[in-house]
Write an enzyme that holds these catalytic residues in place. Sequence first.
Site, PDB file in Angstrom:
ATOM      1  N   GLU A 179       0.769  -1.310  -0.099  1.00 27.14           N
ATOM      2  CA  GLU A 179       0.054  -0.070  -0.065  1.00 27.14           C
ATOM      3  C   GLU A 179       1.041   1.452   0.020  1.00 27.14           C
ATOM      4  O   GLU A 179       0.663   2.273  -0.576  1.00 27.14           O
ATOM      5  CB  GLU A 179      -0.874   0.125   1.064  1.00 27.14           C
ATOM      6  CG  GLU A 179      -1.809   1.179   1.124  1.00 27.14           C
ATOM      7  CD  GLU A 179      -3.079   1.140  -0.116  1.00 27.14           C
ATOM      8  OE1 GLU A 179      -2.803   2.020  -0.699  1.00 27.14           O
ATOM      9  OE2 GLU A 179      -3.601   0.222  -0.207  1.00 27.14           O
ATOM     10  N   GLU A 218       1.303   6.540  -6.830  1.00 26.80           N
ATOM     11  CA  GLU A 218       0.136   7.610  -7.136  1.00 26.80           C
ATOM     12  C   GLU A 218       0.601   9.088  -6.842  1.00 26.80           C
ATOM     13  O   GLU A 218       0.307   9.902  -7.679  1.00 26.80           O
ATOM     14  CB  GLU A 218      -1.221   7.424  -6.171  1.00 26.80           C
ATOM     15  CG  GLU A 218      -1.968   6.167  -6.702  1.00 26.80           C
ATOM     16  CD  GLU A 218      -3.120   5.732  -5.642  1.00 26.80           C
ATOM     17  OE1 GLU A 218      -3.170   6.304  -4.818  1.00 26.80           O
ATOM     18  OE2 GLU A 218      -3.651   4.682  -6.068  1.00 26.80           O
TER      19      GLU A 218
END
Length: 118
Positions: A70, A77
């Site tokens: 994650e 991102e």
Amino acid sequence: MKNEATGLKRIFTAYEFSIKGLKACYQSEAAFRQEVWLAVVLIPLAIILGKTKVEQVVLIATVFLVLIVEILNSAIESVVDRIGDEYHVLSGAAKDMGSAAVWLSLMLLIIAWLIILI
């Protein structure tokens, strides 16, 4: 931005950057916050429910793997978003691949927990 420190100072500097990164991810990513709280529940359960030390390690490792993936997805991102807001097929693919990596790590967690505990 380059870290010029060497030796023990470099280790402490790297630790500070790591803590800074964990805080940034926790503050900016809802999915990471949810997974951290899931880890708070699952890690003690892994210690209680794992019958052997190997089972405990496997259960705990899958939880940490989800958190690690994650963080990497969030980093991807962030870099893509820094480049620009306009859509580009490669930016979309990069974000989708990061998301797929998180999903796969979650599937591994579920499968490992089911195999070990059932």
